[in-house]
Design an enzyme around this catalytic site. Sequence first.
Site, PDB file in Angstrom:
ATOM      1  N   CYS A  62      11.007   2.109  46.112  1.00  0.00           N
ATOM      2  CA  CYS A  62      10.979   1.945  47.564  1.00  0.00           C
ATOM      3  C   CYS A  62      12.409   1.596  47.985  1.00  0.00           C
ATOM      4  O   CYS A  62      13.362   2.051  47.349  1.00  0.00           O
ATOM      5  CB  CYS A  62       9.950   0.903  48.009  1.00  0.00           C
ATOM      6  SG  CYS A  62      10.292  -0.779  47.449  1.00  0.00           S
ATOM      7  N   ARG A  63      12.600   0.789  49.018  1.00  0.00           N
ATOM      8  CA  ARG A  63      13.960   0.490  49.457  1.00  0.00           C
ATOM      9  C   ARG A  63      14.624  -0.534  48.542  1.00  0.00           C
ATOM     10  O   ARG A  63      15.743  -0.325  48.079  1.00  0.00           O
ATOM     11  CB  ARG A  63      13.949  -0.026  50.902  1.00  0.00           C
ATOM     12  CG  ARG A  63      15.337  -0.300  51.464  1.00  0.00           C
ATOM     13  CD  ARG A  63      15.277  -0.593  52.961  1.00  0.00           C
ATOM     14  NE  ARG A  63      16.627  -0.852  53.459  1.00  0.00           N
ATOM     15  CZ  ARG A  63      17.157  -2.066  53.564  1.00  0.00           C
ATOM     16  NH1 ARG A  63      16.441  -3.126  53.197  1.00  0.00           N
ATOM     17  NH2 ARG A  63      18.380  -2.241  54.016  1.00  0.00           N
TER      18      ARG A  63
END
Length: 110
Positions: A62-63
């Site tokens: 994800c981020r």
Amino acid sequence: MHFAQLPTVDAAAVPSDGYLLDVREPDEWAAGHAEEAVHIPMGEVVARIAEVPAGRTVHVVCRVGGRSAQVAQYLIAQGVDAVNVDGGMLAWEAAGRPLVSEHGGPAGVV
């Protein structure tokens, strides 16, 4: 949230031919993602679990690593060989791994 047993891998160590599952939102994906990544937003993983391959390691990103940790934990509970990409796409970008965008402009992590 801390997952003591969750396997992790450095972004720089993800094999170039590895299965990379990006669980970020569509706008994050569009701004910049790994070219070979598969995009299934976190909220759709349960409904789309059949799309996740069972016979190989799934590198979840994800981020920064929080959402992907939750998804990796879920996948492991379903019997999938999943690992969390430590530091997420920010670490991927920092490691100099290639990024592509959906809009043709410069790719980056938002």
